[in-house]
Design a protein around this motif. Structure first.
Motif, PDB file in Angstrom:
ATOM      1  N   MET A   1       0.862  -1.105  -0.026  1.00  0.00           N
ATOM      2  CA  MET A   1      -0.075   0.064  -0.028  1.00  0.00           C
ATOM      3  C   MET A   1       0.865   1.287   0.198  1.00  0.00           C
ATOM      4  N   THR A   2       0.445   2.183  -0.958  1.00  0.00           N
ATOM      5  CA  THR A   2       1.428   3.304  -0.876  1.00  0.00           C
ATOM      6  C   THR A   2       1.180   4.369   0.295  1.00  0.00           C
ATOM      7  N   ALA A   3       1.961   5.102   0.366  1.00  0.00           N
ATOM      8  CA  ALA A   3       1.981   6.156   1.429  1.00  0.00           C
ATOM      9  C   ALA A   3       0.519   7.167   1.370  1.00  0.00           C
ATOM     10  N   GLU A   4       0.397   7.514   0.059  1.00  0.00           N
ATOM     11  CA  GLU A   4      -0.584   8.268  -0.309  1.00  0.00           C
ATOM     12  C   GLU A   4      -2.002   7.596  -0.109  1.00  0.00           C
ATOM     13  N   ILE A   5      -2.163   6.345  -0.394  1.00  0.00           N
ATOM     14  CA  ILE A   5      -3.482   5.392   0.068  1.00  0.00           C
ATOM     15  C   ILE A   5      -3.664   5.472   1.455  1.00  0.00           C
ATOM     16  N   ARG A   6      -2.419   5.208   2.040  1.00  0.00           N
ATOM     17  CA  ARG A   6      -2.377   5.058   3.492  1.00  0.00           C
ATOM     18  C   ARG A   6      -2.992   6.088   4.298  1.00  0.00           C
ATOM     19  N   ALA A   7      -2.724   7.889   3.944  1.00  0.00           N
ATOM     20  CA  ALA A   7      -2.734   8.643   4.263  1.00  0.00           C
ATOM     21  C   ALA A   7      -4.446   8.889   4.060  1.00  0.00           C
ATOM     22  N   ILE A   8      -4.996   8.529   3.075  1.00  0.00           N
ATOM     23  CA  ILE A   8      -6.193   8.588   2.940  1.00  0.00           C
ATOM     24  C   ILE A   8      -6.979   7.704   3.532  1.00  0.00           C
ATOM     25  N   LEU A   9      -6.750   6.533   3.785  1.00  0.00           N
ATOM     26  CA  LEU A   9      -7.431   5.761   4.736  1.00  0.00           C
ATOM     27  C   LEU A   9      -7.385   5.953   6.215  1.00  0.00           C
ATOM     28  N   ASP A  10      -6.202   6.698   6.501  1.00  0.00           N
ATOM     29  CA  ASP A  10      -6.013   7.153   8.111  1.00  0.00           C
ATOM     30  C   ASP A  10      -6.949   8.412   8.170  1.00  0.00           C
ATOM     31  N   ARG A  11      -7.123   9.510   7.071  1.00  0.00           N
ATOM     32  CA  ARG A  11      -8.284  10.448   7.361  1.00  0.00           C
ATOM     33  C   ARG A  11      -9.621   9.814   7.555  1.00  0.00           C
ATOM     34  N   LEU A  12      -9.849   8.865   6.740  1.00  0.00           N
ATOM     35  CA  LEU A  12     -11.270   8.483   6.674  1.00  0.00           C
ATOM     36  C   LEU A  12     -11.603   7.550   8.071  1.00  0.00           C
TER      37      LEU A  12
END
Length: 67
Positions: A1-12
């Motif tokens: 999982m890329t850092a960009e996707i991880r950041a989105i998931l963390d925000r959600l």
């Protein structure tokens, strides 16, 4: 999982106190990107900013009492 996707998931996953942000997430879950109009992001950002402005916002009951 890329850092960009991880950041989105963390925000959600992280709840926010801003009710407008929560509403935006719910609405965006139902409205496809190709159906969103040209001021979509700006509209939501403005609403989020208004809510975060210092001061006291009247509730519905307070507004009705003033009438």
């Amino acid at each position: 999982m890329t850092a960009e996707i991880r950041a989105i998931l963390d925000r959600l996953r992280t709840p926010t106190d801003n009710v407008v942000t929560r509403a935006r997430r719910m609405v965006e879950a139902h409205v496809p990107e190709d159906r969103r109009g040209p001021g979509w992001d700006r509209h939501w950002r403005e609403l989020e900013a208004y809510l975060e402005l210092p001061g006291q916002w009247p509730g519905k009951a307070e507004v009705e009492e003033d009438r």
